[in-house]
Design an enzyme around this catalytic site. Structure first.
Site, PDB file in Angstrom:
ATOM      1  N   SER A 185      -8.006   1.034   3.197  1.00  0.00           N
ATOM      2  CA  SER A 185      -8.437   0.552   1.881  1.00  0.00           C
ATOM      3  C   SER A 185      -9.650  -0.353   2.033  1.00  0.00           C
ATOM      4  O   SER A 185      -9.971  -0.820   3.135  1.00  0.00           O
ATOM      5  CB  SER A 185      -7.286  -0.251   1.264  1.00  0.00           C
ATOM      6  OG  SER A 185      -7.692  -0.887   0.079  1.00  0.00           O
ATOM      7  N   SER A 186     -10.327  -0.605   0.910  1.00  0.00           N
ATOM      8  CA  SER A 186     -11.401  -1.607   0.882  1.00  0.00           C
ATOM      9  C   SER A 186     -10.995  -2.807   0.042  1.00  0.00           C
ATOM     10  O   SER A 186     -11.790  -3.735  -0.145  1.00  0.00           O
ATOM     11  CB  SER A 186     -12.675  -1.014   0.269  1.00  0.00           C
ATOM     12  OG  SER A 186     -13.127   0.065   1.023  1.00  0.00           O
ATOM     13  N   ASP A 243      -7.862   8.342   0.240  1.00  0.00           N
ATOM     14  CA  ASP A 243      -8.469   7.260   1.027  1.00  0.00           C
ATOM     15  C   ASP A 243      -8.350   7.498   2.534  1.00  0.00           C
ATOM     16  O   ASP A 243      -8.935   6.781   3.329  1.00  0.00           O
ATOM     17  CB  ASP A 243      -7.848   5.902   0.659  1.00  0.00           C
ATOM     18  CG  ASP A 243      -8.548   5.265  -0.535  1.00  0.00           C
ATOM     19  OD1 ASP A 243      -9.581   5.800  -0.978  1.00  0.00           O
ATOM     20  OD2 ASP A 243      -8.062   4.238  -1.033  1.00  0.00           O
ATOM     21  N   THR A 263      -9.215   0.659 -10.118  1.00  0.00           N
ATOM     22  CA  THR A 263      -8.411  -0.368  -9.489  1.00  0.00           C
ATOM     23  C   THR A 263      -8.534  -1.609 -10.340  1.00  0.00           C
ATOM     24  O   THR A 263      -9.413  -1.694 -11.192  1.00  0.00           O
ATOM     25  CB  THR A 263      -8.977  -0.590  -8.078  1.00  0.00           C
ATOM     26  OG1 THR A 263      -8.833   0.625  -7.379  1.00  0.00           O
ATOM     27  CG2 THR A 263      -8.329  -1.720  -7.323  1.00  0.00           C
ATOM     28  N   GLN A 300      -3.847   8.177  -3.844  1.00  0.00           N
ATOM     29  CA  GLN A 300      -4.330   7.337  -2.743  1.00  0.00           C
ATOM     30  C   GLN A 300      -4.516   8.118  -1.445  1.00  0.00           C
ATOM     31  O   GLN A 300      -5.190   7.646  -0.541  1.00  0.00           O
ATOM     32  CB  GLN A 300      -3.302   6.216  -2.507  1.00  0.00           C
ATOM     33  CG  GLN A 300      -3.909   4.883  -2.136  1.00  0.00           C
ATOM     34  CD  GLN A 300      -4.730   4.286  -3.235  1.00  0.00           C
ATOM     35  OE1 GLN A 300      -5.945   4.206  -3.129  1.00  0.00           O
ATOM     36  NE2 GLN A 300      -4.082   3.888  -4.319  1.00  0.00           N
ATOM     37  N   ARG A 331       0.830  -1.198   0.000  1.00  0.00           N
ATOM     38  CA  ARG A 331       0.000   0.000   0.000  1.00  0.00           C
ATOM     39  C   ARG A 331       0.874   1.260   0.000  1.00  0.00           C
ATOM     40  O   ARG A 331       1.939   1.285   0.635  1.00  0.00           O
ATOM     41  CB  ARG A 331      -0.855  -0.022   1.272  1.00  0.00           C
ATOM     42  CG  ARG A 331      -1.844   1.132   1.427  1.00  0.00           C
ATOM     43  CD  ARG A 331      -2.992   1.018   0.476  1.00  0.00           C
ATOM     44  NE  ARG A 331      -4.131   1.828   0.879  1.00  0.00           N
ATOM     45  CZ  ARG A 331      -5.145   2.105   0.062  1.00  0.00           C
ATOM     46  NH1 ARG A 331      -5.157   1.648  -1.174  1.00  0.00           N
ATOM     47  NH2 ARG A 331      -6.159   2.813   0.473  1.00  0.00           N
TER      48      ARG A 331
HETATM   49  O1  DON Z   1      -8.012   1.124  -1.666  1.00  0.00           O
HETATM   50  C1  DON Z   1      -9.181   1.400  -1.907  1.00  0.00           C
HETATM   51  O2  DON Z   1     -10.125   0.990  -1.272  1.00  0.00           O
HETATM   52  C2  DON Z   1      -9.481   2.293  -3.108  1.00  0.00           C
HETATM   53  N1  DON Z   1      -8.352   3.149  -3.376  1.00  0.00           N
HETATM   54  C3  DON Z   1      -9.831   1.431  -4.282  1.00  0.00           C
HETATM   55  C4  DON Z   1     -10.275   2.264  -5.468  1.00  0.00           C
HETATM   56  C5  DON Z   1     -11.094   1.507  -6.434  1.00  0.00           C
HETATM   57  O3  DON Z   1     -11.370   0.353  -6.277  1.00  0.00           O
HETATM   58  C6  DON Z   1     -11.601   2.290  -7.597  1.00  0.00           C
HETATM   59  N2  DON Z   1     -12.384   1.435  -8.449  1.00  0.00           N
HETATM   60  N3  DON Z   1     -13.388   1.582  -8.951  1.00  0.00           N
END
Ligand code: DON
Length: 566
Positions: free
Chosen positions: A448-449, A419, A377, A416, A100
């Site tokens: 994050s998710s 987030d 993502t 990022q 990450r």
């Molecule tokens: O880490 C995370 O949860 C987000 N940065 C993920 C972003 C994501 O999945 C965008 N997709 N549609």
């Protein structure tokens, strides 16, 4: 005129693509030896070639990730971060590598707050170099390669370098992403140079060839000189100089001190299946397991997938989990995340007991734990002939990340930092609100998710699951698993079936097209607010038949991926 035609082709073909999601699913891809399922076809084929030529699942993962940096650069790449779950058959263990991004070392909790007004300054955490955390993907790939890889590092980069050099034809999905992000990209000369024809104000479109010579040069250096070149060389110095010139926060010591971290997976059980998923700094594993274990006593298969009763129970469990997310979850190296409490059976029983079968409940906030007082993502799934498995979710956050390409290197930087909770209570791009646990701090990883997930049954390799989708990743992985295990769908049907999502705030069930109107009416009668919307996520999953050993792959019909097996 040519431009109008370009736009029309992109929109019409994309509408056709997304409407395919809810027609009958094709049969899942099937194979006996190994498989790569990814959201972009060329990258999946490159991963498959690695498997066929004797590489293992880890080699295929590195080759696929490098190729995705070229063919799906809007989603993931070396300028971003990733989480990797590895099931290594020889030791019969699931390992987790956390690549990450990290907040800059000079960051503090008020990084994006205007000192005079006390308000968050819009855009700083989403666009431009100010939004970037220290990239983690190169370090994570090196770590898995050193530990488990069998093919030479340079061999894994060669196909990606060739693709960047000679180009590829832009897909519908890529073209649409370019159009959506056009206004951000055009602001930065280095990004404009890569994604727009010379002198044009519209980006390249569907079917145009995208050649990325600078990116080829970047990948060639990474291939020849290794990852130390990325974090600790004149490249790192030039990157940092560029960031500083544009008022960003990354410094030399951010790059030099970055490390990918090994962590313990989250483990849960549902109907005899062992589920291993991503621990903090992702919230994914904890919430997938919390929701499954809250749901386990219910006979969901009696109600059926897509029924109002099933959706009601999904929404009620999801909102409880997301309320916990917003309060308790953050980087475990900076805050104390009560993992055991969040997964405690008595706690989950109590949370379940507050649910009513025929009525929506309003959740004021997080649950009280035992003993406690107190948007692009990409995901791919790989299995090799020895049963080694990789679940990898990789991201630069929203489409094209910060929208900034590092001049001369073709590399997109992530955004990022968005987030984090830029201020407790202020929703981020995905509408997620967070607390102090996810406040910005120097060197901290944003919550994050992403939920790369591996499933074993009786100790045998069984499933590899994951998706993009911001917070919807968690509920996508959950529903894909339930569709297979509880509702008896094959893996292709499971990834294609319409999804629902609730994230506590806003107090709304988001429902994809494809769920009948009478189901929506029933949910409203139970007191839910429902919002039917377009499609989301892009699940890329593998499921192994326990009796025959047949490997099956499901690539989401909402995108243009491939389940490539042999
Ligand atoms: O880490 C995370 O949860 C987000 N940065 C993920 C972003 C994501 O999945 C965008 N997709 N549609």
């Amino acid at each position: 005129m040519q431009t109008t035609i370009k736009l029309l082709i992109t929109f019409v073909s994309t509408a056709l693509l997304t409407s395919q999601a809810f027609t009958a699913s094709p049969k899942p891809a099937a194979a006996n030896n190994g498989m790569v399922v990814a959201s972009e076809k060329i990258a999946a084929e490159i991963g498959l070639e690695q498997l066929k030529s004797g590489g293992n699942a880890i080699d295929a993962a590195i080759a696929t990730a490098a190729a995705l940096n070229v063919t799906e650069g809007y989603s993931s790449g070396m300028g971003g971060g990733c989480f990797v779950l590895v099931y290594w058959a020889e030791t019969d263990e699931v390992y987790v590598i956390d690549g990450r991004e990290r907040a800059p070392l000079k960051a503090d909790r008020d990084l994006y707050v205007d000192k005079n007004t006390g308000e968050v300054i819009g855009g700083l955490s989403t666009t431009g170099v100010t939004a970037a955390g220290t990239p983690g993907q190169p370090a994570a790939l090196e770590k898995i390669h050193k530990r488990w890889g069998s093919s030479p590092w340079a061999e894994l980069f060669a196909p990606a370098i060739a693709l960047a050099d000679t180009g590829f034809d832009i897909s519908r999905t890529y073209a649409l992403r370019l159009l959506y992000t056009r206004e951000k990209l055009i602001q930065f000369p280095s990004s404009r140079e890569v994604f727009f024809p010379p002198g044009d104000t519209l980006p390249y479109g569907f079917g145009d060839r995208l050649i990325q010579n600078d990116l080829a040069g970047f990948l060639q250096n990474l291939s020849d000189k290794g990852v130390d070149w990325f974090y600790n060389s004149d490249f790192a110095d030039k990157l940092v100089d560029f960031v500083k010139q544009n008022n960003g926060y990354l410094q030399e010591n951010d790059m030099q001190s970055y490390e990918a971290v090994e962590r313990q997976p989250i483990h849960g059980n549902f109907r005899g299946y062992d589920i291993y998923s991503m621990p903090p700094p992702s919230s994914g594993g904890i919430h997938v397991v919390q929701i499954l274990e809250m749901l386990e006593p219910f006979n969901l298969s009696y109600w059926g997938a897509g029924s109002s009763e099933t959706i009601h129970l999904l929404a009620e469990t999801m909102k409880r989990a997301f309320a916990d997310r917003s309060f308790y979850l953050g980087d475990p190296d900076h805050v104390d995340v009560p993992i055991a409490g969040l997964l405690d059976q008595d706690y989950l029983d109590r949370q379940r007991s507050t649910m009513k079968p025929y009525q929506a409940s309003t959740i004021q906030g997080h649950g009280k734990l035992p003993g406690s007082e107190s948007s692009q993502t990409t995901h791919f799934s790989i299995i090799d002939k020895d049963g080694n498995m990789v679940a990898m979710t990789s991201t630069i956050n929203t489409s094209f990340g910060s929208a900034v390409v590092v001049p001369g290197w073709g590399l997109l930087l992530n955004n990022q930092m968005d987030d984090f909770s830029t201020q407790p209570g202020v929703p981020n791009y995905y509408g997620l609100v967070g607390s102090e646990a996810n406040a910005i701090d120097a060197g901290k990883r944003p919550l994050s998710s992403m939920s790369p997930t591996i499933v074993l049954k009786d100790g045998k390799p069984t499933g590899i699951l994951g998706s993009p989708g911001g917070p919807r990743i968690i509920t996508t992985v959950l529903q894909t698993f339930l569709n297979i295990v509880e509702f008896g769908m094959d893996v292709q049907e499971a990834v294609d079936f319409p999804r629902v999502h609730h994230q506590w705030k806003p107090d709304v069930i988001f429902i994809e097209q494809g769920i009948p109107v009478d189901v929506l009416a029933n949910l409203m009668a139970k007191g839910h607010e429902v919002y039917q919307t377009g499609t989301w996520s892009s699940a890329q999953c593998i499921w192994v038949d326990q009796d025959s050993g047949l490997i099956t792959g499901g690539t989401d019909s909402r995108s243009e991926g491939k389940a490539a097996g042999y």
